[in-house]
Design a protein around this motif. Structure first.
Motif, PDB file in Angstrom:
ATOM      1  N   ASP A   1      14.303 -49.821  56.732  1.00  0.00           N
ATOM      2  CA  ASP A   1      12.941 -49.477  57.641  1.00  0.00           C
ATOM      3  C   ASP A   1      12.540 -50.537  58.432  1.00  0.00           C
ATOM      4  O   ASP A   1      11.894 -50.378  59.582  1.00  0.00           O
ATOM      5  N   ARG A   2      12.718 -51.777  57.934  1.00  0.00           N
ATOM      6  CA  ARG A   2      12.231 -53.100  58.440  1.00  0.00           C
ATOM      7  C   ARG A   2      13.305 -53.498  59.573  1.00  0.00           C
ATOM      8  O   ARG A   2      12.759 -54.455  60.471  1.00  0.00           O
ATOM      9  N   TRP A   3      14.364 -53.163  59.678  1.00  0.00           N
ATOM     10  CA  TRP A   3      15.388 -53.720  60.849  1.00  0.00           C
ATOM     11  C   TRP A   3      15.986 -52.609  61.396  1.00  0.00           C
ATOM     12  O   TRP A   3      16.510 -52.843  62.643  1.00  0.00           O
ATOM     13  N   ASN A   4      16.307 -51.277  61.081  1.00  0.00           N
ATOM     14  CA  ASN A   4      17.160 -50.757  61.396  1.00  0.00           C
ATOM     15  C   ASN A   4      16.326 -49.385  62.552  1.00  0.00           C
ATOM     16  O   ASN A   4      15.614 -48.613  61.787  1.00  0.00           O
ATOM     17  N   PRO A   5      16.221 -49.437  63.701  1.00  0.00           N
ATOM     18  CA  PRO A   5      15.640 -48.382  64.454  1.00  0.00           C
ATOM     19  C   PRO A   5      16.312 -47.125  64.610  1.00  0.00           C
ATOM     20  O   PRO A   5      15.686 -46.194  65.108  1.00  0.00           O
ATOM     21  N   VAL A   6      17.479 -46.593  63.990  1.00  0.00           N
ATOM     22  CA  VAL A   6      18.408 -45.386  64.125  1.00  0.00           C
ATOM     23  C   VAL A   6      18.102 -44.853  62.761  1.00  0.00           C
ATOM     24  O   VAL A   6      17.701 -43.696  62.440  1.00  0.00           O
ATOM     25  N   GLU A   7      18.639 -45.324  61.545  1.00  0.00           N
ATOM     26  CA  GLU A   7      18.690 -44.886  60.290  1.00  0.00           C
ATOM     27  C   GLU A   7      17.306 -45.355  59.597  1.00  0.00           C
ATOM     28  O   GLU A   7      17.168 -46.677  59.188  1.00  0.00           O
ATOM     29  N   THR A   8      16.443 -44.653  58.941  1.00  0.00           N
ATOM     30  CA  THR A   8      15.046 -45.115  58.310  1.00  0.00           C
ATOM     31  C   THR A   8      15.090 -44.203  57.257  1.00  0.00           C
ATOM     32  O   THR A   8      15.819 -43.341  56.787  1.00  0.00           O
ATOM     33  N   ARG A   9      14.144 -44.628  56.287  1.00  0.00           N
ATOM     34  CA  ARG A   9      13.785 -44.019  55.125  1.00  0.00           C
ATOM     35  C   ARG A   9      14.902 -43.584  54.275  1.00  0.00           C
ATOM     36  O   ARG A   9      15.177 -42.448  53.627  1.00  0.00           O
ATOM     37  N   LEU A  10      15.891 -44.584  53.793  1.00  0.00           N
ATOM     38  CA  LEU A  10      16.952 -44.233  53.121  1.00  0.00           C
ATOM     39  C   LEU A  10      16.856 -44.331  51.691  1.00  0.00           C
ATOM     40  O   LEU A  10      15.917 -45.127  51.183  1.00  0.00           O
TER      41      LEU A  10
ATOM     42  N   GLU B   1      31.568 -47.747  69.075  1.00  0.00           N
ATOM     43  CA  GLU B   1      31.441 -48.729  68.225  1.00  0.00           C
ATOM     44  C   GLU B   1      30.680 -50.026  68.891  1.00  0.00           C
ATOM     45  O   GLU B   1      30.818 -50.054  70.134  1.00  0.00           O
ATOM     46  N   ARG B   2      29.789 -50.857  68.426  1.00  0.00           N
ATOM     47  CA  ARG B   2      29.405 -52.081  68.836  1.00  0.00           C
ATOM     48  C   ARG B   2      29.615 -53.220  67.889  1.00  0.00           C
ATOM     49  O   ARG B   2      29.373 -53.186  66.674  1.00  0.00           O
ATOM     50  N   ARG B   3      30.320 -54.509  68.335  1.00  0.00           N
ATOM     51  CA  ARG B   3      30.601 -55.434  67.696  1.00  0.00           C
ATOM     52  C   ARG B   3      29.757 -56.693  68.364  1.00  0.00           C
ATOM     53  O   ARG B   3      29.632 -56.683  69.525  1.00  0.00           O
ATOM     54  N   ILE B   4      29.281 -57.476  67.206  1.00  0.00           N
ATOM     55  CA  ILE B   4      28.646 -58.382  67.922  1.00  0.00           C
ATOM     56  C   ILE B   4      28.416 -59.822  66.762  1.00  0.00           C
ATOM     57  O   ILE B   4      28.884 -59.548  65.601  1.00  0.00           O
ATOM     58  N   GLY B   5      28.471 -60.870  67.405  1.00  0.00           N
ATOM     59  CA  GLY B   5      28.518 -62.021  66.737  1.00  0.00           C
ATOM     60  C   GLY B   5      27.128 -62.523  66.002  1.00  0.00           C
ATOM     61  O   GLY B   5      26.255 -62.212  66.717  1.00  0.00           O
ATOM     62  N   VAL B   6      27.182 -62.774  64.915  1.00  0.00           N
ATOM     63  CA  VAL B   6      25.780 -63.242  64.111  1.00  0.00           C
ATOM     64  C   VAL B   6      26.011 -64.499  63.233  1.00  0.00           C
ATOM     65  O   VAL B   6      26.929 -64.894  62.675  1.00  0.00           O
ATOM     66  N   ARG B   7      25.054 -65.402  63.393  1.00  0.00           N
ATOM     67  CA  ARG B   7      25.096 -66.601  62.704  1.00  0.00           C
ATOM     68  C   ARG B   7      24.407 -66.532  61.309  1.00  0.00           C
ATOM     69  O   ARG B   7      23.363 -66.582  61.009  1.00  0.00           O
ATOM     70  N   ALA B   8      25.128 -65.921  60.483  1.00  0.00           N
ATOM     71  CA  ALA B   8      24.580 -65.797  59.098  1.00  0.00           C
ATOM     72  C   ALA B   8      25.903 -65.559  57.998  1.00  0.00           C
ATOM     73  O   ALA B   8      27.059 -65.281  58.668  1.00  0.00           O
ATOM     74  N   THR B   9      25.663 -65.595  56.991  1.00  0.00           N
ATOM     75  CA  THR B   9      26.858 -65.520  56.045  1.00  0.00           C
ATOM     76  C   THR B   9      27.004 -63.878  55.584  1.00  0.00           C
ATOM     77  O   THR B   9      26.169 -63.125  55.738  1.00  0.00           O
TER      78      THR B   9
ATOM     79  N   ALA C   1      22.049 -46.198  70.771  1.00  0.00           N
ATOM     80  CA  ALA C   1      21.933 -46.367  69.172  1.00  0.00           C
ATOM     81  C   ALA C   1      22.649 -47.441  68.468  1.00  0.00           C
ATOM     82  O   ALA C   1      22.104 -48.228  67.815  1.00  0.00           O
ATOM     83  N   VAL C   2      24.103 -47.404  68.751  1.00  0.00           N
ATOM     84  CA  VAL C   2      24.916 -48.652  68.207  1.00  0.00           C
ATOM     85  C   VAL C   2      24.563 -49.825  68.873  1.00  0.00           C
ATOM     86  O   VAL C   2      24.627 -50.751  68.057  1.00  0.00           O
ATOM     87  N   ASP C   3      24.045 -49.946  70.095  1.00  0.00           N
ATOM     88  CA  ASP C   3      23.665 -51.227  70.406  1.00  0.00           C
ATOM     89  C   ASP C   3      22.236 -51.306  70.138  1.00  0.00           C
ATOM     90  O   ASP C   3      22.152 -52.947  69.452  1.00  0.00           O
TER      91      ASP C   3
ATOM     92  N   GLU D   1      21.956 -55.101  67.621  1.00  0.00           N
ATOM     93  CA  GLU D   1      20.897 -56.129  67.915  1.00  0.00           C
ATOM     94  C   GLU D   1      19.953 -56.473  66.880  1.00  0.00           C
ATOM     95  O   GLU D   1      19.401 -57.638  66.550  1.00  0.00           O
ATOM     96  N   ALA D   2      19.365 -55.228  66.340  1.00  0.00           N
ATOM     97  CA  ALA D   2      18.613 -55.389  65.216  1.00  0.00           C
ATOM     98  C   ALA D   2      19.232 -56.043  63.922  1.00  0.00           C
ATOM     99  O   ALA D   2      18.498 -56.761  63.464  1.00  0.00           O
ATOM    100  N   TRP D   3      20.074 -55.687  63.687  1.00  0.00           N
ATOM    101  CA  TRP D   3      20.868 -56.148  62.283  1.00  0.00           C
ATOM    102  C   TRP D   3      21.059 -57.801  62.953  1.00  0.00           C
ATOM    103  O   TRP D   3      20.668 -58.592  61.783  1.00  0.00           O
TER     104      TRP D   3
END
Length: 144
Positions: free
Chosen positions: A30-39, A7-15, A130-132, A136-138
């Motif tokens: 596709d615009r933000w996730n480098p691991v899971e795309t074409r959902l 797992e990776r946990r990270i602080g985000v300044r967003a609601t 992958a989780v890192d 970061e991308a999220w």
């Protein structure tokens, strides 16, 4: 039952709303996730989500997952049964903090069964990356 988790946990300044909007927009991954795309699919209990997965040096693969749990603005969990002795779960969680407009987001993999634990042990370095990368991308997408 054997279980392995990363797992990776990270602080985000967003609601939570801003963060969830990224999760709920499946075609937009596709615009933000480098691991899971074409959902493709829907976020609903038992619904299928088809996606392309790229983890490290592992071959890119197209996979079909089933939504196991979800709660708007809080979590999305999907699972995949990979044969008799291997099950994987992928999760995304949002935890609001007391400071308005701030959250902790987490993403990770859980592997169960003997072959799941073996897969985890063999590919731990790629799974960690992958989780890192997703965290970061999220974060970057939510804060943009």
């Amino acid at each position: 039952m054997d279980i392995a988790r990363i797992e990776r946990r990270i602080g985000v300044r967003a609601t939570p709303d801003q963060i969830w909007d990224l999760i709920a927009d499946l075609p937009g991954w596709d615009r933000w996730n480098p691991v899971e795309t074409r959902l493709e699919g829907a976020i609903a209990f038992g619904a299928e989500i088809a996606l392309t997965e790229r983890i490290g040096d592992l071959p890119e693969r197209r996979a079909a997952m089933r939504v196991g749990e979800w709660q708007p603005y809080s979590q999305l969990v999907w699972a995949e049964k990979r044969g008799l002795w291997f099950r994987s779960m992928r999760y995304f969680e949002i935890e609001p903090l007391e400071q308005p407009g701030s959250c902790i987001v987490a993403n990770g993999f859980i592997f169960s069964g003997l072959r799941g634990e073996m897969f985890f042990d063999r590919h731990r370095k790629h799974l960690r990356h992958a989780v890192d990368a997703v965290a970061e991308a999220w974060k970057a997408a939510a804060e943009a």
